[in-house]
Write an enzyme that holds these catalytic residues in place. Structure first.
Site, short mmCIF file in Angstrom:
data_model
loop_
_atom_site.label_atom_id
_atom_site.label_comp_id
_atom_site.label_asym_id
_atom_site.label_seq_id
_atom_site.Cartn_x
_atom_site.Cartn_y
_atom_site.Cartn_z
N HIS A 65 -18.82 -1.89 -5.54
CA HIS A 65 -18.30 -3.35 -6.11
C HIS A 65 -19.11 -4.27 -5.38
O HIS A 65 -19.86 -4.33 -4.35
CB HIS A 65 -16.74 -3.25 -5.85
CG HIS A 65 -16.26 -3.66 -4.51
ND1 HIS A 65 -14.96 -3.69 -4.54
CD2 HIS A 65 -16.84 -3.52 -3.48
CE1 HIS A 65 -14.67 -3.89 -2.95
NE2 HIS A 65 -15.65 -3.70 -2.56
N CYS B 263 -18.93 -8.22 1.79
CA CYS B 263 -18.49 -7.79 0.49
C CYS B 263 -19.22 -8.43 -0.82
O CYS B 263 -19.15 -8.25 -1.86
CB CYS B 263 -17.17 -7.93 0.22
SG CYS B 263 -16.41 -6.64 1.10
N HIS C 212 -22.12 -2.58 -2.79
CA HIS C 212 -21.72 -1.55 -1.80
C HIS C 212 -20.59 -0.92 -2.12
O HIS C 212 -19.88 -1.01 -3.14
CB HIS C 212 -21.35 -2.16 -0.34
CG HIS C 212 -20.23 -2.97 -0.69
ND1 HIS C 212 -20.00 -4.43 -0.83
CD2 HIS C 212 -18.88 -2.77 -0.03
CE1 HIS C 212 -18.73 -4.71 -0.80
NE2 HIS C 212 -17.91 -3.66 -0.33
N HIS D 106 -17.12 2.33 -1.60
CA HIS D 106 -16.21 2.65 -0.95
C HIS D 106 -15.74 4.01 -1.46
O HIS D 106 -15.88 4.26 -2.52
CB HIS D 106 -14.96 1.69 -1.16
CG HIS D 106 -15.26 0.29 -0.38
ND1 HIS D 106 -15.15 0.14 0.92
CD2 HIS D 106 -15.38 -0.74 -1.02
CE1 HIS D 106 -15.23 -1.08 1.26
NE2 HIS D 106 -15.64 -1.96 -0.10
N ASP E 85 -14.55 6.39 -11.15
CA ASP E 85 -15.38 7.39 -9.98
C ASP E 85 -16.75 7.32 -10.31
O ASP E 85 -17.32 7.62 -11.33
CB ASP E 85 -14.91 8.94 -10.08
CG ASP E 85 -15.64 9.85 -9.06
OD1 ASP E 85 -15.64 9.11 -7.86
OD2 ASP E 85 -15.72 10.91 -9.26
N HIS E 86 -17.69 7.36 -9.35
CA HIS E 86 -19.23 6.93 -9.34
C HIS E 86 -19.78 5.83 -10.62
O HIS E 86 -20.46 6.03 -11.00
CB HIS E 86 -19.76 8.36 -9.91
CG HIS E 86 -19.91 9.27 -8.82
ND1 HIS E 86 -18.69 9.99 -8.20
CD2 HIS E 86 -20.83 9.55 -7.97
CE1 HIS E 86 -18.94 10.70 -7.13
NE2 HIS E 86 -20.14 10.32 -6.94
N GLU F 116 -8.79 1.40 0.57
CA GLU F 116 -10.36 1.12 0.58
C GLU F 116 -10.81 1.60 1.77
O GLU F 116 -12.21 2.10 1.43
CB GLU F 116 -10.20 -0.40 0.15
CG GLU F 116 -11.70 -0.79 -0.27
CD GLU F 116 -11.74 -2.35 -0.51
OE1 GLU F 116 -12.06 -2.58 -1.60
OE2 GLU F 116 -11.87 -3.17 0.60
#
Ligand code: NI
Length: 136
Positions: A15, A34, A40, A42, A80-81, A125
């Site tokens: 994100h 961020c 980047h 998480h 996811d991914h 997170e």
């Protein structure tokens, strides 16, 4: 007698926190690292808790397999991914902070559960930073 049943899940996602209507400098001062333009990632940990009466016939509040499948479909397949900003429509115009991700997850799961169930979403997170949302 109400009992809470919880299921843990996990997803990895990228994100970037920023507002299109703010200058780069303002985004940088509010969101810091961020706001990195190239995103980047998480490793998100999720706990979903459903609270309700025990069904006297089955002894379950909810079949945990059913809850696991629901989380898989609504959260893991969707997030996811993925790049949350670019790949997930809910975040096209919504900053994908942990707070907003928790609310989006809650909003996706709630209509798929019996209306009388209480629902809480806890989203980590990082191992030390987490948020929770119960729909209030
Ligand atoms: Ni981040």
């Amino acid at each position: 007698m109400k009992v809470t049943v919880s299921r843990k899940a996990h997803f990895n996602a990228a994100h970037r926190l920023y507002r299109k209507d703010w200058s780069f400098e303002k985004n940088e001062s509010v969101f810091g690292k961020c706001n990195n333009a190239n995103f980047h990632g998480h490793n998100y940990d999720l706990t979903v808790s459903v609270t309700g009466e025990i069904d006297p016939e089955t002894g379950y509040v909810i079949d945990i397999k059913e809850l696991a499948d629901l989380i898989y479909q609504e959260v893991e397949v969707a997030f996811d991914h993925k790049n949350l900003n670019l790949d997930v429509p809910e975040f096209a115009d919504l900053n994908p902070t942990a707070e907003n991700i928790a609310v989006v997850i809650w909003n996706k799961l709630k209509p798929r559960l019996k209306p009388e169930f209480g629902l809480e979403v806890v989203l980590y997170e990082t191992p030390r930073n987490f948020v929770s949302y119960k729909g209030n």
